[in-house]
Design an enzyme around this catalytic site. Structure first.
Site, PDB file in Angstrom:
ATOM      1  N   ASP A   1       0.866  -1.175   0.000  1.00 44.44           N
ATOM      2  CA  ASP A   1       0.000   0.000   0.000  1.00 44.44           C
ATOM      3  C   ASP A   1       0.900   1.221   0.000  1.00 44.44           C
ATOM      4  OD1 ASP A   1      -2.442   1.543   0.524  1.00 44.44           O
ATOM      5  OD2 ASP A   1      -3.197  -0.351   1.345  1.00 44.44           O
TER       6      ASP A   1
ATOM      7  N   ASP B   1      -3.240   4.556  -2.373  1.00 41.37           N
ATOM      8  CA  ASP B   1      -4.336   5.043  -1.543  1.00 41.37           C
ATOM      9  C   ASP B   1      -4.908   6.351  -2.110  1.00 41.37           C
ATOM     10  OD1 ASP B   1      -5.620   4.582   1.164  1.00 41.37           O
ATOM     11  OD2 ASP B   1      -4.889   6.625   1.482  1.00 41.37           O
TER      12      ASP B   1
ATOM     13  N   GLU C   1      -6.685   3.297  -5.884  1.00 45.82           N
ATOM     14  CA  GLU C   1      -7.947   3.333  -5.136  1.00 45.82           C
ATOM     15  C   GLU C   1      -8.695   4.590  -5.569  1.00 45.82           C
ATOM     16  OE1 GLU C   1      -9.997   3.638  -0.731  1.00 45.82           O
ATOM     17  OE2 GLU C   1      -8.204   4.763  -1.206  1.00 45.82           O
TER      18      GLU C   1
ATOM     19  N   HIS D   1     -11.213  -3.331   3.345  1.00 43.50           N
ATOM     20  CA  HIS D   1     -11.210  -2.961   4.768  1.00 43.50           C
ATOM     21  C   HIS D   1     -12.029  -1.704   5.075  1.00 43.50           C
ATOM     22  CE1 HIS D   1      -8.344  -0.480   2.763  1.00 43.50           C
ATOM     23  NE2 HIS D   1      -8.236   0.292   3.827  1.00 43.50           N
ATOM     24  N   ASP D   2     -12.608  -1.097   4.054  1.00 41.83           N
ATOM     25  CA  ASP D   2     -13.417   0.109   4.272  1.00 41.83           C
ATOM     26  C   ASP D   2     -14.911  -0.153   4.103  1.00 41.83           C
ATOM     27  OD1 ASP D   2     -11.122   1.727   4.623  1.00 41.83           O
ATOM     28  OD2 ASP D   2     -10.927   2.003   2.449  1.00 41.83           O
TER      29      ASP D   2
HETATM   30  C1  GLC Z   1      -8.242   4.929   1.980  1.00 40.29           C
HETATM   31  C2  GLC Z   1      -8.078   3.715   2.847  1.00 40.29           C
HETATM   32  C3  GLC Z   1      -8.781   3.967   4.150  1.00 40.29           C
HETATM   33  C4  GLC Z   1      -8.137   5.165   4.809  1.00 40.29           C
HETATM   34  C5  GLC Z   1      -8.154   6.369   3.883  1.00 40.29           C
HETATM   35  C6  GLC Z   1      -7.263   7.452   4.364  1.00 40.29           C
HETATM   36  O1  GLC Z   1      -9.565   5.128   1.611  1.00 40.29           O
HETATM   37  O2  GLC Z   1      -8.547   2.584   2.191  1.00 40.29           O
HETATM   38  O3  GLC Z   1      -8.724   2.865   5.000  1.00 40.29           O
HETATM   39  O4  GLC Z   1      -8.805   5.464   5.995  1.00 40.29           O
HETATM   40  O5  GLC Z   1      -7.709   6.043   2.602  1.00 40.29           O
HETATM   41  O6  GLC Z   1      -5.920   7.081   4.201  1.00 40.29           O
END
Ligand code: GLC
Length: 535
Positions: A103, A205, A268, A329-330
């Site tokens: 990541d 991210d 992402e 995970h979100d």
């Molecule tokens: C992304 C991650 C999430 C995190 C956010 C801020 O969306 O997947 O878990 O809280 O970024 O870094």
């Protein structure tokens, strides 16, 4: 939809597995998963049949956002292990013929990162311009109306230097100023550090957040806002996200990667698909896989999903490789969204669509969202907006391995409680049951890896109504497969228009049906899905 003629790359024909390191396997009894724990489970992953592992952040972090707040991009948090542990893990991953994806969190750092400490130390600090600092308006109020995804304003007042800084997430996660070339170079160096070690790729991210309107204009209100939504949704983030210049940055990141053979980058990106497609870049020089989150967001309705697949396939740029995600995970877990039985159909869908699937740890054993008592909530998104039921903890609970205490995850006190059913629902129990979710995943993954049509073939839509969808996957010179999926809980019939669609059921959610010859009208049970090898 075109079948590609060149040899597929590993990230095209493979299957990605996301590990949330805190929750996968603890090795030292501190209740938090770690790298030696993951190492211990590599054989499990190999046997499962996935081909690449993506690790959520493992870098030193105050853990305000559980690792997405990074204080040092080039080290490992002691909770997870050491750089030596990482090197061992990488070697062992590669020895098993698997790939490792890290990541990368370029949008923001932790407020404890030395860059930010220096930046906030004075207005004349050489790193002042590494972050987004703005004066207060004459009445002392914030610079503009941008909101934080995690609730409240996106601006935080700094007493010492009398300016606001911008944070799209927590105030402990200040956003970097990507218009500053020094920031760009620093992050490219970070990429090179891990690429030199042999890491196979990055999941980037919040890629669409990386650069903001340089005039810092106010975001307009969102006419579709409803009170149950996160406060962030009150505005449309048209000036704080998805700016045209982001693509220059993605291209530059891609150029760093392209200096190494066969590396890849996933972005992402939560955006409507027309915008999502732009992240493939001009001439495909953007992200290799802009994450496609449609299956997470669409209602579980066969017609709507089939339409979305057609649209997505139709909009892909030339050479753009598709991908599909059912959980991360979100987001709530798929089993909790659609139910246990339907989650089996969802697995068939994920692993037979055209493109690279990502499997979220635990979904292969049908883990559910675990109810977390209010006093145990850890996730800042849940804590900051307590009335909105937005905590991501339920989908982040420890992996359920076996019948030992804490399902074999830890000998200590787990950082987040386990599912109450962990003694019944775990890898050990499911391994012995040929009808389990785990066995279904293994058989599906094996079939996918064996059959070129399923791995790389074209996607041909066949039929969809409000409960059923059917499609064919076909590669030249290889057996073709017809998928028939009942996305409802009630029995239904599939009457193909083309009567020549006949074959043998190669895999089904109910094993009893496998090996049967089918043709003409097919009767399906509720929550039933099948993969038919066509004659
Ligand atoms: C992304 C991650 C999430 C995190 C956010 C801020 O969306 O997947 O878990 O809280 O970024 O870094």
């Amino acid at each position: 939809m075109q079948e590609q003629q060149t040899k597929p790359l590993w990230w095209q024909e493979g299957v990605i597995y996301q590990i949330y390191p805190r929750s996968f396997q603890d090795s030292n009894g501190d209740g938090i998963g770690d790298l030696p724990g993951i190492l211990k489970r590599l054989d499990y992953l190999k046997e499962l049949g996935i081909t690449a592992v993506w690790l959520s952040p493992i870098y030193p972090s105050p853990m305000d956002d559980f690792g997405y707040d990074i204080a040092d991009y080039q080290n490992i948090d002691p909770l997870f292990g050491t750089l030596a542990d990482f090197d061992t893990l990488l070697t062992e991953v590669h020895q098993r013929g698997l790939k490792l994806i890290l990541d990368l969190v370029p949008n923001h750092t932790s407020d404890q990162h030395p860059w930010f400490l220096e930046s906030r130390s004075s207005r004349t600090s050489p790193k002042r311009d590494w972050y987004l600092w703005r004066d207060a308006l004459p009445d002392g109020s914030v610079s503009n109306n941008w909101l934080s995804v995690f609730g409240g304003s996106g601006w935080e007042w700094d007493e010492t230097t009398q300016q606001y800084y911008y944070h799209a997430f927590l105030k402990e996660q200040p956003d970097l100023n990507w218009r500053n070339p020094a920031v760009q170079q620093a992050m490219f160096d970070v990429m090179r550090f891990w690429l030199e070690k042999g890491v196979d790729g990055f999941r980037v991210d919040v890629m669409w957040h990386m650069i903001k309107d340089d005039l810092f204009r106010d975001n307009p209100p969102n006419p579709g806002y409803q009170p149950h939504m996160a406060t962030y949704e009150q505005l449309l983030p048209v000036f704080s996200t998805d700016q045209p210049d982001v693509h220059d940055l993605v291209l530059k990141m891609r150029e760093v990667l392209d200096q190494y053979p066969e590396r890849m980058m996933i972005g992402e990106i939560y955006l409507p698909i027309h915008q999502l497609m732009t992240y493939y870049g001009i001439d495909g020089k953007g992200a290799h896989l802009p994450f496609n989150f449609q299956l997470l967001q669409l209602p579980w309705d066969a017609r709507q999903i089939a339409t979305a697949i057609d649209q997505y396939e139709g909009l892909l740029p030339a050479g753009g490789w598709p991908n599909w995600v059912l959980g991360n995970h979100d987001q709530p877990r798929i089993t909790s969204r659609v139910g246990r039985d339907q989650a089996r159909v969802a697995a068939l869908l994920l692993l037979t669509l055209r493109g690279t699937p990502t499997v979220y740890y635990g979904d292969e054993i049908g883990m559910r969202d675990v109810p977390i008592p209010l006093e145990e909530v850890q996730d800042p998104q849940g804590l900051n907006m307590p009335d909105k039921n937005l905590s991501r903890d339920p989908a982040r609970t420890p992996m359920q391995w076996d019948q030992q205490p804490n399902a074999g995850f830890t000998t200590g006190k787990p950082w987040l409680r386990l599912a109450g059913n962990h003694a019944r629902e775990n890898v050990q129990v499911q391994n012995e049951d040929p009808d389990s979710m785990l066995s279904l995943h293994k058989r599906l993954l094996a079939l996918r890896q064996r059959e070129p049509s399923l791995r790389m073939g074209d996607y041909v839509p066949v039929y969809a109504d409000n409960s059923l969808m059917a499609y064919i996957r076909q590669a030249n010179g290889h057996p073709r497969f017809l998928m028939v999926l009942n996305l409802s809980h009630r029995p239904t019939y599939f009457k193909p228009k083309d009567p020549s669609l006949k074959g043998v059921i190669a895999l089904a959610t109910s094993r009893e049906r496998e090996g049967n010859t089918v043709g003409g009208t097919i009767t399906l049970g509720g929550d039933e899905g099948m993969i038919i090898r066509l004659d």
